[in-house]
Design a protein around this motif. Structure first.
Motif, PDB file in Angstrom:
ATOM      1  N   VAL A   1      -2.147   0.977  -4.302  1.00 30.26           N
ATOM      2  CA  VAL A   1      -1.496  -0.155  -4.109  1.00 30.26           C
ATOM      3  C   VAL A   1      -0.401   0.018  -5.169  1.00 30.26           C
ATOM      4  O   VAL A   1      -0.885   0.045  -6.428  1.00 30.26           O
ATOM      5  N   VAL A   2       0.857  -0.195  -4.946  1.00 29.36           N
ATOM      6  CA  VAL A   2       1.910  -0.451  -5.903  1.00 29.36           C
ATOM      7  C   VAL A   2       2.702  -1.493  -6.270  1.00 29.36           C
ATOM      8  O   VAL A   2       2.855  -2.270  -5.147  1.00 29.36           O
ATOM      9  N   GLN A   3       2.971  -1.822  -7.369  1.00 32.81           N
ATOM     10  CA  GLN A   3       4.023  -3.107  -7.566  1.00 32.81           C
ATOM     11  C   GLN A   3       5.201  -2.504  -8.416  1.00 32.81           C
ATOM     12  O   GLN A   3       5.106  -1.976  -9.575  1.00 32.81           O
TER      13      GLN A   3
ATOM     14  N   VAL B   1       3.625   0.202 -11.188  1.00 32.39           N
ATOM     15  CA  VAL B   1       2.176   0.174 -11.537  1.00 32.39           C
ATOM     16  C   VAL B   1       1.307   0.625 -10.335  1.00 32.39           C
ATOM     17  O   VAL B   1       1.384  -0.059  -9.263  1.00 32.39           O
ATOM     18  N   ILE B   2       0.458   1.817 -10.551  1.00 30.34           N
ATOM     19  CA  ILE B   2      -0.267   2.311  -9.409  1.00 30.34           C
ATOM     20  C   ILE B   2      -1.609   1.810  -9.614  1.00 30.34           C
ATOM     21  O   ILE B   2      -2.219   1.924 -10.884  1.00 30.34           O
ATOM     22  N   VAL B   3      -2.239   1.386  -8.732  1.00 29.35           N
ATOM     23  CA  VAL B   3      -3.754   0.731  -8.719  1.00 29.35           C
ATOM     24  C   VAL B   3      -4.466   1.292  -7.822  1.00 29.35           C
ATOM     25  O   VAL B   3      -3.948   1.533  -6.706  1.00 29.35           O
ATOM     26  N   LYS B   4      -5.555   1.847  -8.100  1.00 32.22           N
ATOM     27  CA  LYS B   4      -6.440   2.217  -6.999  1.00 32.22           C
ATOM     28  C   LYS B   4      -7.547   1.079  -6.523  1.00 32.22           C
ATOM     29  O   LYS B   4      -8.013   0.270  -7.611  1.00 32.22           O
ATOM     30  N   PRO B   5      -7.352   0.546  -5.354  1.00 26.97           N
ATOM     31  CA  PRO B   5      -8.084  -0.534  -4.927  1.00 26.97           C
ATOM     32  C   PRO B   5      -9.307  -0.342  -4.629  1.00 26.97           C
ATOM     33  O   PRO B   5      -9.946   0.888  -4.225  1.00 26.97           O
TER      34      PRO B   5
ATOM     35  N   PRO C   1       0.822  -1.143   0.017  1.00 30.05           N
ATOM     36  CA  PRO C   1      -0.183  -0.080   0.008  1.00 30.05           C
ATOM     37  C   PRO C   1       0.872   1.351  -0.109  1.00 30.05           C
ATOM     38  O   PRO C   1       2.191   1.182   0.396  1.00 30.05           O
ATOM     39  N   ASP C   2       0.377   2.507  -0.534  1.00 37.70           N
ATOM     40  CA  ASP C   2       0.935   3.602  -0.612  1.00 37.70           C
ATOM     41  C   ASP C   2       0.169   4.694  -0.673  1.00 37.70           C
ATOM     42  O   ASP C   2      -1.245   4.447  -0.703  1.00 37.70           O
TER      43      ASP C   2
ATOM     44  N   PRO D   1     -11.533  -1.886  -8.535  1.00 41.11           N
ATOM     45  CA  PRO D   1     -10.097  -1.288  -8.595  1.00 41.11           C
ATOM     46  C   PRO D   1     -10.002  -0.719 -10.215  1.00 41.11           C
ATOM     47  O   PRO D   1     -10.694  -1.088 -11.092  1.00 41.11           O
ATOM     48  N   GLY D   2      -9.014   0.243 -10.326  1.00 41.14           N
ATOM     49  CA  GLY D   2      -8.869   0.690 -11.596  1.00 41.14           C
ATOM     50  C   GLY D   2      -7.264   1.250 -11.813  1.00 41.14           C
ATOM     51  O   GLY D   2      -6.456   1.512 -10.680  1.00 41.14           O
ATOM     52  N   LEU D   3      -6.943   1.087 -12.792  1.00 39.28           N
ATOM     53  CA  LEU D   3      -5.490   1.601 -12.914  1.00 39.28           C
ATOM     54  C   LEU D   3      -5.309   3.093 -13.051  1.00 39.28           C
ATOM     55  O   LEU D   3      -6.035   3.787 -13.551  1.00 39.28           O
ATOM     56  N   VAL D   4      -4.438   3.565 -12.178  1.00 39.36           N
ATOM     57  CA  VAL D   4      -4.071   5.012 -12.010  1.00 39.36           C
ATOM     58  C   VAL D   4      -3.030   5.329 -13.026  1.00 39.36           C
ATOM     59  O   VAL D   4      -3.141   6.496 -13.849  1.00 39.36           O
ATOM     60  N   GLY D   5      -1.847   4.544 -13.275  1.00 42.46           N
ATOM     61  CA  GLY D   5      -0.903   4.941 -14.188  1.00 42.46           C
ATOM     62  C   GLY D   5       0.197   4.327 -13.667  1.00 42.46           C
ATOM     63  O   GLY D   5       0.378   3.299 -13.104  1.00 42.46           O
TER      64      GLY D   5
END
Length: 664
Positions: A575-577, A644-648, A566-567, A614-618
């Motif tokens: 959430v970032v990977q 990769v930044i994701v909105k959970p 989480p970030d 969830p959605g991809l932020v960028g």
């Protein structure tokens, strides 16, 4: 006029078609009889449309003849009926329950023209083409049918080989109702006067007072229709109702048959359900069983067909590819392709019959200009089990005859092997060109050139809950940038860095960050949408030729760095990977995200009503700059760590599928 009765057709001295030959003209199709029935009858309805923006109403009613109407059916339709060993109609009508499957259309022109096959006319020959003749060529340009052999399915669907046709048309300047029954069974010998005579096995019921049996017309037809309980026509309404007596249900419950018919309609006829620019669909469909309606699903909301709907929209829009034959040079048609993430599914009976027996979607819907489904052609399988694509190909109008000639009587395939040159080349090259377009997206043979990797982003809900709850989607995109807002104002497009570039500088400008958060992500990014394709020019830079050589030799690869965590980004919980691209070639990365339903990898691509997804932020580059685009082109091999930044979605586990594709 005398009371209506049955007349059987004897073989004339110069010969005629036997019933067996007509019944066997469909051959041994792979589709079941109910599916063929839907396809053929709807095609006839579409070809008979009035036009001028008037939609065709197509309806199927599976019903039990009421106790009040049953005596009229027996009294009238058994009059001079053939012996039961020559036609099983007597047994069917003498059962305690009489069942009928009715197929009706309105907004069509009905079965008009003369009622005798030897009459010369320039007003159309719909009636004799349907009820008397076999092999009558189509009389409507770009129609779905060809020679009318498919109507044999109406008789095959009846346990007694009998249909009742109730139609209203305009003929010789006035409206006219017509009613006639027809039966098709087996040829036979019968004694007539003092000699034996051969009969074709074809029978008609109607006005037998003249030298040729005729339909009941006008007031006589309307009166008989009322006795039988048939749905009447309005004063200026035209169309046709075909009642199939004693329908073959193969032991299934009528309600189950109704559900199957409703689902079959959507899989076989969905292009006719899509609304036009005025919001009106070309055809409207309904199914009932003993008065209970069984809704026909909306294709745009079905997990399988919505992929084809998206592909269709690309095909008719600016996202289409035009497929060409080079020798001889000819436009074949338009092609649209849509790729996404989709889980394997357990196909229903209608889906299995449509060709999705593996539970995967990697098919192209083939259609001629009439936009009736010919078949779902299975293309190359993607490398990933959760990757799917759907395509739509529509033949060009100038080649409609070539594709029509390639179809069997059931219109459910394109067999180019049966054609002569140049039609052979046109149809065969269609499949070659479609494979080429599919390979550009999924890689040749469904594997080369694309790396797909999946990880579960296990968001720690305790750490994210202060940020997720009540924060996502504050205000509108135009509200951000005001005092007190949690997201920054719109930024200028970022400067290009040596380690990465946007997918298409002309069309893929970075989105307003507030817009990305407001929409809950970037929707459904796909590898194939927008940007440059493999083998096309894509923002060339020095050293591009060397990269092209390298791209042919080396496949892209994704390397994850650490676990997802989480970030916080711009006051929002994310959430970032982290990941690297170790292969030193230009690569386009994209992602699909979904809710993980279970530990076995189940995904939820469609949220329940009111639920978040969830959605991809960028993408965050090694320099800390965020690029809010659905895809991004990165120069691999420099050791840079990207995110990769994701909105959970709150209180869920999130799955992300990363794609990387070599860019030449």
């Amino acid at each position: 006029m005398t009371a209506p009765a049955w007349v059987s057709q004897p073989f004339p001295p110069d010969g005629a078609s036997a019933a067996e030959g007509i019944r066997n003209q469909l051959g041994k199709p792979e589709l079941d009889h109910l599916t063929i029935l839907v396809r053929e009858s709807a095609q006839n309805s579409w070809d008979a449309r009035q036009g001028d923006g008037i939609p065709v109403d197509y309806r199927i009613d599976l019903q039990t003849v009421s106790a009040a109407d049953a005596p009229a059916w027996r009294d009238n339709l058994l009059r001079k009926a053939p012996a039961k060993q020559r036609l099983p109609l007597r047994d069917a009508l003498q059962q305690p329950t009489i069942r009928v499957l009715s197929i009706s259309d309105r907004g069509t022109r009905g079965l008009g023209g003369p009622t005798r096959a030897d009459a010369v006319t320039d007003q159309g020959r719909d009636f004799v083409a349907f009820l008397r003749n076999i092999g009558e060529p189509r009389d409507r340009a770009l129609g779905g049918g060809t020679y009318g052999f498919g109507k044999g399915i109406l008789y095959l669907a009846s346990g007694s080989g009998t249909i009742l046709v109730h139609t209203r048309c305009q003929y010789q300047g006035k409206y006219e109702t017509r009613l006639m029954a027809a039966a098709l069974w087996k040829s036979y010998d019968a004694k007539e006067s003092d000699r034996e005579r051969r009969y074709t096995g074809r029978h008609w019921w109607g006005d037998a007072s003249g030298d040729v049996i005729e339909p009941l017309v006008g007031d006589a037809a309307d009166a008989m229709a009322r006795k039988l309980g048939l749905r009447p026509f309005g004063a200026t309404e035209t169309g046709t109702t075909i009642s199939i007596l004693d329908p073959n249900l193969d032991g299934s419950e009528p309600s189950d048959i109704a559900r199957y018919l409703a689902e079959t309609i959507v899989y076989q006829l969905w292009p006719k359900m899509l609304p036009d620019s005025f919001g009106v669909p070309p055809m409207r469909f309904s199914v009932t069983c003993d008065g209970i309606e069984y809704p026909v699903p909306d294709p745009a909301r079905m997990k399988t067909l919505k992929l084809f709907v998206e592909a269709y929209r690309k095909m008719v829009g600016s996202g289409a590819d035009e497929l060409h034959c080079r020798r001889p040079k000819k436009l074949l048609g338009r092609f649209g392709l849509h790729q996404t993430v989709a889980l394997r599914f357990e196909p229903s009976n209608a889906e299995h019959m449509a060709g999705f027996e593996t539970g995967m979607v990697h098919h192209v819907c083939l259609m001629r200009p009439a936009e009736l489904v010919v078949t779902y052609w299975p293309g190359p399988k993607p490398a990933s089990e959760i990757s799917a694509y759907a395509g739509v190909f529509r033949a060009d109008k100038e080649l409609d005859d070539a594709y029509a000639k390639a179809e069997p009587p059931t219109h459910d395939n394109w067999n180019y092997q049966t054609l002569d040159h140049p039609e052979y080349s046109f149809v065969k090259m269609t499949f070659t060109r479609m494979k080429e377009e599919i390979d550009k997206v999924i890689g040749p043979r469904g594997s080369a050139g694309v790396e797909v990797a999946q990880v579960s982003l296990g968001a720690a809900s305790d750490r994210l809950s202060p940020l997720v709850g009540g924060v996502w989607g504050i205000g509108s995109a135009t509200d951000y940038g005001r005092p007190g807002d949690t997201a920054p104002p719109p930024r200028a497009a970022p400067k290009r860095r040596p380690s990465g570039r946007r997918d298409d500088p002309a069309e893929s400008d970075d989105l307003d960050t507030s817009e990305a958060f407001e929409s809950g992500g970037l929707g459904e990014p796909t590898v194939s949408d927008g940007g440059a394709r493999v083998g096309e020019a894509a923002d060339h830079q020095p050293g591009q030729a060397a990269r092209q050589v390298s791209a042919r030799r080396r496949r892209p690869k994704i390397e994850y760095v650490g676990d997802p965590e989480p970030d916080e980004l711009w006051g929002h919980g994310v959430v970032v990977q982290r990941f690297k691209l170790p292969v030193p070639i230009a690569q386009r990365v994209s992602a699909d995200v979904a809710v993980a339903l279970n530990s076995e990898g189940g995904l939820e691509m469609d949220p329940p009503i009111g639920a978040e997804m969830p959605g991809l932020v960028g993408w965050e580059d090694p320099h800390g700059e965020v690029h809010t685009t659905p895809r991004y082109v990165i120069e691999g091999g420099d050791g840079g760590v990207w995110k990769v930044i994701v909105k959970p979605a709150p209180d869920t586990m999130t799955d992300i599928v990363l794609y990387t594709e070599a860019v030449s």
